[in-house]
Design a protein around this motif. Structure first.
Motif: not given
Length: 361
Positions: A56-81
């Motif tokens: 799972l990948s999660v992103a949180y955006l606030e005030d123009g900044t991006v924070r990303i965390a992953g569980f067994g995944a990272d910001e470049r892991t591919e998913f079907e949306i």
């Protein structure tokens, strides 16, 4: 083989597959313990994840900044949306209107021209805005017998149920009966038709249209529309049902405009940032315009907006689910925040995303 016999054969085949599935022992998905990225975000979202999950990948955006965390995944892991793809098709519509290619009131007949099978059919009078807001009266799925058999059998086999090429999608929409036109009734078929109409109006196929007008301008280099399994990247991952059973990739063919996009947390963050800033192509698609019949909920072009009765804050969101993946994107446009959750298990994390959007970090 006649249609009745095809349906009987499909039903028997599917029953056999389901019986084998019951005998199998799928593993229950468990959230990966391999955490990457923003540790604070990971700890904040972990207790909110109440549905089955694995990678799972999660992103949180606030005030123009991006924070990303992953569980067994990272910001470049591919998913079907999944159906979050509809928001891209909606953006293509808003962008095409800005370009002067079409208007929101352009009709199916105006784009299909001589390819409209029945000039007197009501489908010809349906507008692009009606398709984009689920008010066209088209059913959720194609209803012709061949489409029903194919969808049923492929679903039972845990394969992509959407196999119709673009021309067949047009035929399916034209053969379907309209009902409840003018009221909001979610339609995958309507969005598949909308994307193919926009591609036709632009003189290119849907994948190229999306690439040229949204993905390239936003720098979304890891996002693509495979359309068929042959076009999947060599390392394209597949996902699992909530039970843990593996599921083949969904590429959706002619239905790609309603659910065939693959992306990453990093790329989707670029998209959400641009939407919040109003700089994304077709960002006007976010504006709520029509009541859905839900409690204070409205729909714009694809995006749903719900106002919280307790806080008065509005969440603009869209979710998606395929046979083996789930996705949820939500924004508080007034606060300038957004949350994205992508999972390789077909169990929606909508509640977790909305809770994180409300609570923040």
């Amino acid at each position: 083989m006649n249609k009745r016999r095809r349906i009987t054969v499909a039903a028997l085949s599917a029953s056999a597959v389901l019986a084998c599935g019951l005998l199998a022992a799928p593993w229950a998905p468990r959230l990966s313990t391999q955490v990457s990225g923003d540790a604070v975000l990971a700890e904040a979202v972990r207790p909110l994840l109440q549905k089955p999950a694995d990678k799972l990948s999660v992103a949180y955006l606030e005030d123009g900044t991006v924070r990303i965390a992953g569980f067994g995944a990272d910001e470049r892991t591919e998913f079907e949306i999944g159906s979050v793809s509809k928001t891209f098709t909606a953006a293509l519509l808003a962008d095409a209107v800005e370009r002067g290619e079409v208007t929101f009131e352009t009709t199916v007949a105006e784009i299909l021209g001589p390819d409209l099978q029945d000039p007197d059919a009501e489908i010809g009078t349906v507008t692009l805005a009606e398709l984009a807001s689920h008010r066209s009266g088209l059913p959720r799925l194609a209803t012709d017998p061949d489409a029903l058999v194919s969808s049923f059998l492929n679903s039972a086999l845990r394969r992509d149920p959407y196999t119709a090429p673009p021309a067949e999608v047009n035929d399916q929409a034209q053969s379907a009966s309209l009902g409840g036109r003018g009221t909001v009734a979610y339609s995958n078929l309507g969005y598949a038709l909308l994307g193919q109409l926009l591609a036709r109006a632009a003189g290119m196929d849907y994948a190229d249209l999306l690439q040229e007008r949204i993905l390239d301008p936003l720098g979304m280099k890891d996002t693509y529309v495979p359309v068929t399994a042959d076009n999947l990247r060599p390392d394209a991952p597949t996902g699992r049902a909530a039970s843990g059973l593996p599921h083949a990739a969904w590429t959706a063919n002619g239905g790609a405009p309603m659910g065939g996009i693959r992306s990453t947390a990093a790329d989707m963050s670029l998209y959400l940032q641009a939407l919040l800033a109003g700089t994304a192509p077709g960002a006007g698609s976010l504006e709520p315009r029509w009541d859905t019949g839900g409690d204070g909920e409205q729909v714009g072009l694809a995006w749903f907006t719900q106002v919280s009765p307790s806080s008065g804050r509005a969440a603009t969101w869209h979710n998606g689910q395929t046979g083996g993946f789930s996705a949820m994107a939500a924004m508080d446009r007034d606060a300038g925040t957004a949350v994205l959750i992508l999972s390789n298990v077909a169990a929606g994390q909508e509640e977790a995303a909305l809770a994180l959007l409300k609570e923040g970090l």
